[in-house]
Write a protein that holds these residues in place. Structure first.
Motif, PDB file in Angstrom:
ATOM      1  N   PHE A 565       0.816  -1.206   0.000  1.00  0.00           N
ATOM      2  CA  PHE A 565       0.000   0.000   0.000  1.00  0.00           C
ATOM      3  C   PHE A 565       0.857   1.266   0.000  1.00  0.00           C
ATOM      4  O   PHE A 565       0.319   2.359  -0.112  1.00  0.00           O
ATOM      5  CB  PHE A 565      -0.924  -0.001   1.224  1.00  0.00           C
ATOM      6  CG  PHE A 565      -1.805  -1.211   1.297  1.00  0.00           C
ATOM      7  CD1 PHE A 565      -3.069  -1.202   0.732  1.00  0.00           C
ATOM      8  CD2 PHE A 565      -1.370  -2.382   1.916  1.00  0.00           C
ATOM      9  CE1 PHE A 565      -3.891  -2.323   0.797  1.00  0.00           C
ATOM     10  CE2 PHE A 565      -2.185  -3.501   1.993  1.00  0.00           C
ATOM     11  CZ  PHE A 565      -3.447  -3.475   1.424  1.00  0.00           C
ATOM     12  N   HIS A 566       2.159   1.090   0.138  1.00  0.00           N
ATOM     13  CA  HIS A 566       3.103   2.225   0.132  1.00  0.00           C
ATOM     14  C   HIS A 566       4.363   1.764  -0.600  1.00  0.00           C
ATOM     15  O   HIS A 566       4.891   0.680  -0.310  1.00  0.00           O
ATOM     16  CB  HIS A 566       3.444   2.650   1.563  1.00  0.00           C
ATOM     17  CG  HIS A 566       4.156   3.960   1.660  1.00  0.00           C
ATOM     18  ND1 HIS A 566       5.452   4.149   1.230  1.00  0.00           N
ATOM     19  CD2 HIS A 566       3.745   5.172   2.137  1.00  0.00           C
ATOM     20  CE1 HIS A 566       5.818   5.399   1.446  1.00  0.00           C
ATOM     21  NE2 HIS A 566       4.800   6.041   1.994  1.00  0.00           N
ATOM     22  N   PRO A 567       4.884   2.568  -1.542  1.00  0.00           N
ATOM     23  CA  PRO A 567       6.090   2.133  -2.280  1.00  0.00           C
ATOM     24  C   PRO A 567       7.317   1.987  -1.403  1.00  0.00           C
ATOM     25  O   PRO A 567       8.271   1.296  -1.777  1.00  0.00           O
ATOM     26  CB  PRO A 567       6.272   3.233  -3.329  1.00  0.00           C
ATOM     27  CG  PRO A 567       5.536   4.411  -2.794  1.00  0.00           C
ATOM     28  CD  PRO A 567       4.381   3.870  -2.017  1.00  0.00           C
ATOM     29  N   TRP A 693       5.106   8.556  -7.482  1.00  0.00           N
ATOM     30  CA  TRP A 693       5.327   8.245  -6.072  1.00  0.00           C
ATOM     31  C   TRP A 693       5.885   9.423  -5.280  1.00  0.00           C
ATOM     32  O   TRP A 693       6.143   9.290  -4.080  1.00  0.00           O
ATOM     33  CB  TRP A 693       6.300   7.072  -5.930  1.00  0.00           C
ATOM     34  CG  TRP A 693       5.743   5.769  -6.417  1.00  0.00           C
ATOM     35  CD1 TRP A 693       4.424   5.467  -6.655  1.00  0.00           C
ATOM     36  CD2 TRP A 693       6.482   4.590  -6.704  1.00  0.00           C
ATOM     37  NE1 TRP A 693       4.293   4.176  -7.082  1.00  0.00           N
ATOM     38  CE2 TRP A 693       5.542   3.602  -7.132  1.00  0.00           C
ATOM     39  CE3 TRP A 693       7.818   4.249  -6.662  1.00  0.00           C
ATOM     40  CZ2 TRP A 693       5.926   2.325  -7.498  1.00  0.00           C
ATOM     41  CZ3 TRP A 693       8.205   2.973  -7.025  1.00  0.00           C
ATOM     42  CH2 TRP A 693       7.266   2.018  -7.439  1.00  0.00           C
ATOM     43  N   ASP A 694       6.102  10.546  -5.904  1.00  0.00           N
ATOM     44  CA  ASP A 694       6.719  11.678  -5.204  1.00  0.00           C
ATOM     45  C   ASP A 694       5.929  12.089  -3.965  1.00  0.00           C
ATOM     46  O   ASP A 694       6.514  12.478  -2.952  1.00  0.00           O
ATOM     47  CB  ASP A 694       6.852  12.874  -6.153  1.00  0.00           C
ATOM     48  CG  ASP A 694       7.932  12.661  -7.203  1.00  0.00           C
ATOM     49  OD1 ASP A 694       8.714  11.706  -7.057  1.00  0.00           O
ATOM     50  OD2 ASP A 694       7.991  13.442  -8.175  1.00  0.00           O
ATOM     51  N   SER A 695       4.618  12.011  -4.034  1.00  0.00           N
ATOM     52  CA  SER A 695       3.794  12.439  -2.896  1.00  0.00           C
ATOM     53  C   SER A 695       4.014  11.545  -1.671  1.00  0.00           C
ATOM     54  O   SER A 695       3.848  11.993  -0.532  1.00  0.00           O
ATOM     55  CB  SER A 695       2.311  12.429  -3.296  1.00  0.00           C
ATOM     56  OG  SER A 695       1.901  11.117  -3.692  1.00  0.00           O
ATOM     57  N   TYR A 696       4.411  10.289  -1.887  1.00  0.00           N
ATOM     58  CA  TYR A 696       4.645   9.382  -0.769  1.00  0.00           C
ATOM     59  C   TYR A 696       5.918   9.734  -0.003  1.00  0.00           C
ATOM     60  O   TYR A 696       6.042   9.403   1.182  1.00  0.00           O
ATOM     61  CB  TYR A 696       4.753   7.940  -1.261  1.00  0.00           C
ATOM     62  CG  TYR A 696       3.449   7.348  -1.739  1.00  0.00           C
ATOM     63  CD1 TYR A 696       2.577   6.732  -0.849  1.00  0.00           C
ATOM     64  CD2 TYR A 696       3.091   7.396  -3.075  1.00  0.00           C
ATOM     65  CE1 TYR A 696       1.381   6.174  -1.276  1.00  0.00           C
ATOM     66  CE2 TYR A 696       1.896   6.833  -3.521  1.00  0.00           C
ATOM     67  CZ  TYR A 696       1.043   6.233  -2.618  1.00  0.00           C
ATOM     68  OH  TYR A 696      -0.139   5.690  -3.049  1.00  0.00           O
ATOM     69  N   PHE A 697       6.867  10.376  -0.685  1.00  0.00           N
ATOM     70  CA  PHE A 697       8.165  10.666  -0.067  1.00  0.00           C
ATOM     71  C   PHE A 697       8.418  12.163   0.074  1.00  0.00           C
ATOM     72  O   PHE A 697       9.555  12.576   0.302  1.00  0.00           O
ATOM     73  CB  PHE A 697       9.288  10.033  -0.890  1.00  0.00           C
ATOM     74  CG  PHE A 697       9.177   8.546  -1.021  1.00  0.00           C
ATOM     75  CD1 PHE A 697       9.514   7.717   0.026  1.00  0.00           C
ATOM     76  CD2 PHE A 697       8.713   7.974  -2.199  1.00  0.00           C
ATOM     77  CE1 PHE A 697       9.406   6.342  -0.090  1.00  0.00           C
ATOM     78  CE2 PHE A 697       8.602   6.601  -2.328  1.00  0.00           C
ATOM     79  CZ  PHE A 697       8.940   5.776  -1.271  1.00  0.00           C
ATOM     80  N   ASP A 698       7.361  12.952  -0.068  1.00  0.00           N
ATOM     81  CA  ASP A 698       7.493  14.402   0.090  1.00  0.00           C
ATOM     82  C   ASP A 698       7.584  14.726   1.570  1.00  0.00           C
ATOM     83  O   ASP A 698       6.663  14.429   2.343  1.00  0.00           O
ATOM     84  CB  ASP A 698       6.300  15.117  -0.548  1.00  0.00           C
ATOM     85  CG  ASP A 698       6.492  16.629  -0.563  1.00  0.00           C
ATOM     86  OD1 ASP A 698       7.587  17.091  -0.195  1.00  0.00           O
ATOM     87  OD2 ASP A 698       5.536  17.335  -0.944  1.00  0.00           O
ATOM     88  N   ARG A 699       8.653  15.367   1.962  1.00  0.00           N
ATOM     89  CA  ARG A 699       8.881  15.644   3.385  1.00  0.00           C
ATOM     90  C   ARG A 699       8.522  17.073   3.765  1.00  0.00           C
ATOM     91  O   ARG A 699       8.791  17.504   4.877  1.00  0.00           O
ATOM     92  CB  ARG A 699      10.342  15.384   3.743  1.00  0.00           C
ATOM     93  CG  ARG A 699      10.817  13.998   3.353  1.00  0.00           C
ATOM     94  CD  ARG A 699      12.084  13.648   4.085  1.00  0.00           C
ATOM     95  NE  ARG A 699      11.858  13.524   5.511  1.00  0.00           N
ATOM     96  CZ  ARG A 699      12.834  13.339   6.410  1.00  0.00           C
ATOM     97  NH1 ARG A 699      14.075  13.258   6.003  1.00  0.00           N
ATOM     98  NH2 ARG A 699      12.569  13.236   7.681  1.00  0.00           N
TER      99      ARG A 699
END
Length: 700
Positions: A565-567, A693-699
């Motif tokens: 559910f998450h890369p 996938w950028d939104s998953y790792f946007d800090r």
């Protein structure tokens, strides 16, 4: 009457002597105990003082990530490279780079786009500045002395009624002084020609060659005023010559070899040799000897037995090779596997990579819940000090070194500002940032950390056991469409475990749920967990306290297709062990869709064609050898047929080090050409372009 008195006196004397002896025994024991306590207190204070001193900014050794361009082309097989210069404290320039994880600040050398010539010019400029200051001071002092001596000379000659004519002065001495100046300058010019890389920065330090007679005779003062000028020129020339020799000796230091010594072409280990440091036993073996100190709640002595595999379990599905392996014993397993590595060498000049057999995870466990956070860093700091003194380290400043940590990255990212926070500072130390770190979970925003599989329960000794298990996984019948083994995370606001468990309960006929609630022991029994995975076609793997789960590898071992559910749970982690094509072996359902109730897990999985399910399961079964670790004590006669997780990890390290080595030899100004926060993207896709996938790792 005397005898009784004598006997009484003798008895009293014996009693007194006995008490005196006992008193001295007590005194000696007390004194020795006091000495022991004093030693322990002083050693503890010294340790604290030493380790705290290591973290002061002025004592941090900045091992630069960027390598200056100092490499010369050569027709030989091995290419030489300059050693990193030892800067003076005054010339050290560092910038504080904000670490992308937990807002850490890390010292990194500010090399920028400086070339080696600019570094040399800056060193020479500093030398010249010091010389100018010394000469100015000397000039002022000599002018005062010469003025006084000139005045006394004129007074003496006026009294005698005789003034020495200018032409009558001893010119032979002046000519000798001029020859000495010219001779020193000629020597400097010759040394300048011998240095190929020193063309520009010595001009500012040359003393004029022309000390002509006209310049000397145009002086209207007496001989006593002309002599200090010549002496100043000679002193200046001598000091400049010493400075140039100092700079030359620094530049002409022996150049270490960044490439290992070549072997014969048909050598099967060519480019694969690994050298293992013989670190002090307190960093590994002593931890296992004192295994009872590693955990308050778990018997780590039992779990670290059998080369780190733990207690042996009964055969499962008729296949042997099963152990009750703890997920945090990877360091021990990897170390014992390295001892059997076919290309392990004792000659470090042959090694393409260097392994450091330190157990950072087990070391951290001793003090992770203790009242003294600074003790978590003690062994790591001592090891870094030990490594810096090794000749193997100086070859590439540790860029060819690698280490294994059997915990997640987040356990080693405590910042110096938060002493009471979780974990230690291992991953933010400048030496570690030059190394390659292998962890069971890496940070997506980190250059040097790479994830390797969690240890599973299966550790075969032969390839026959692997083939036997793979055949069982292809033929076994699976009653349930999907299953989930885990506990809810109500304290984590972004967790989707509650939604997953609710959907599984709503699909009772197609989903099997093993809820790991408090007091339940099923989740800690390997046979119970494997039975769940063996009965399911798909296994749900949502994030927990961190991105990854050991359950992912247990399910793949059981031939169950993972659902992510998450890369960050697998795709951006195990880039060396898992296929790039994620659709070949897994299913991805965005966690946002599940959280908002837009995605039904049962519907998504039911719509997958049966033929594709069979192909995905076959790919999962093929992945089994790459995701588990062979038994270090096993002797595989046909060892070349399968590569386990250890073999894949070592190959990944060798390829990464070779890439760094080539960039250094090509003279690239920076080892990494992309920002560190995009490390996950570069490792997965080879570029840092925009991705879904950028939104998953946007800090931010």
């Amino acid at each position: 009457m005397r005898k009784p008195q004598r006997r009484g006196a003798m008895a009293m004397e014996k009693s007194s002597s006995k008490y005196r002896t006992q008193f001295w025994y007590v005194a000696m024991v007390s004194f020795l105990l006091w000495l022991v306590l004093l030693y322990l207190f002083s050693s503890s204070a010294t340790t604290v003082h030493t380790h705290e001193r290591f973290f002061r900014q002025e004592n941090v050794i900045n091992l630069p990530i960027n390598v200056p361009k100092r490499y010369q082309e050569s027709d030989q097989a091995a290419l030489p490279v300059d050693d990193v210069p030892q800067h003076d404290q005054e010339s050290d320039q560092a910038v504080v780079v904000s670490d992308v994880d937990n807002n850490n600040t890390l010292p990194v050398n500010n090399t920028g786009n400086d070339t080696s010539q600019e570094v040399q010019i800056s060193e020479d400029a500093k030398v010249v500045t010091d010389l100018v200051e010394e000469l100015e001071k000397e000039k002022i002092e000599n002018e005062k002395k010469s003025a006084d001596s000139g005045l006394s000379g004129r007074t003496t000659r006026s009294r005698s009624g005789h003034r020495e004519p200018r032409k009558a002065r001893p010119s032979s001495r002046l000519e000798a002084e001029k020859k000495r100046v010219r001779h020193n300058d000629e020597n400097d010019v010759e040394s300048k020609k011998e240095r190929v890389d020193d063309n520009d920065d010595t001009e500012s330090k040359q003393v004029p060659d022309d000390l002509s007679n006209n310049d000397l005779e145009s002086d209207n003062t007496s001989e006593t005023i002309s002599k200090p000028k010549i002496q100043r020129d000679l002193a200046s020339n001598k000091t400049v010559s010493k400075a140039k020799n100092r700079v030359t000796s620094r530049r002409n230091r022996p150049k270490p070899m960044v490439r290992p010594r070549a072997t014969r072409r048909n050598d099967p280990c060519r480019g694969k040799y690994v050298y293992m440091h013989d670190v002090p036993s307190l960093f590994n073996e002593e931890l296992l000897k004192n295994c009872w100190t590693l955990s308050r709640w778990t018997d780590m002595c039992e779990l670290t037995s059998n080369f780190g595999l733990g207690p042996r379990l009964p055969n499962m599905e008729g296949v042997s090779g099963w152990f009750a392996t703890n997920q945090f014993t990877l360091e021990v397993i990897f170390h014992n596997r390295m001892k059997q590595y076919k290309c392990l060498t004792k000659d470090s000049s042959l090694a393409s990579a260097v392994y450091v057999p330190y157990y950072p995870g087990l070391d951290l466990m001793r003090f992770l819940w203790g009242p003294f956070p600074f003790m978590r860093d003690a062994a790591a700091l001592d090891l870094m000090k030990w490594l810096r003194e090794r000749p193997e380290w100086k070859r590439m400043d540790g860029r060819d070194h690698f280490m294994v940590a059997g915990r997640t990255t987040w356990d080693f990212m405590r910042t110096p500002e938060n002493e009471s926070d979780w974990g230690n500072r291992l991953m933010i130390l400048p030496e570690i940032r030059n190394m390659t770190m292998l962890l069971i979970e890496s940070s997506p925003w980190n250059y040097h950390g790479f994830a390797v599989p969690y240890p599973t329960y299966f550790h075969p000794s032969t390839n026959a056991e692997i083939l036997q298990w793979q055949m069982r996984m292809r033929r076994i019948k699976r009653r349930y469409l999907f299953s989930f083994v885990g506990a809810p995370r109500p304290n984590l606001g972004d967790s989707i475990r509650t939604e997953i468990m609710d959907q599984c309960k709503a699909s009772r006929r197609k989903c099997k749920l093993l809820e790991c609630v408090s007091g339940s022991q099923k989740c800690y029994k390997p046979d119970q967990i494997m039975k769940f995975f063996l009965s399911s076609t798909f296994c749900l793997q949502p994030p927990g306290d961190s991105y990854t789960r050991r359950s992912t590898f247990d399910s793949i071992l059981a031939g169950c297709i993972p659902v992510f559910f998450h890369p960050g749970s697998a795709y951006a982690q195990y880039v060396w062990h898992l296929p790039k094509d994620i659709g070949k072996y897994s299913v991805f359902i965005p966690e946002k869709s599940v959280k908002e109730g837009k995605a039904s897990i049962e519907k998504v999985l039911s719509r997958i064609p049966r033929g594709k399910v069979v192909a995905m399961r076959e790919e999962v079964v093929r992945l089994i050898p790459r995701l588990m670790y062979f038994n270090p004590s096993g002797k595989r006669g046909d060892a070349g047929r399968f590569e386990d997780a250890f073999d894949v990890a070592v190959d990944g390290v060798l390829q990464r080090v070779e890439g760094l080595r080539k960039r250094i030899e090509e003279g690239n100004e920076e080892i990494f050409e992309f920002p560190e926060q995009f490390s996950w993207k570069y490792n997965v896709f080879g570029n840092v372009e925009k991705h879904e996938w950028d939104s998953y790792f946007d800090r931010h």
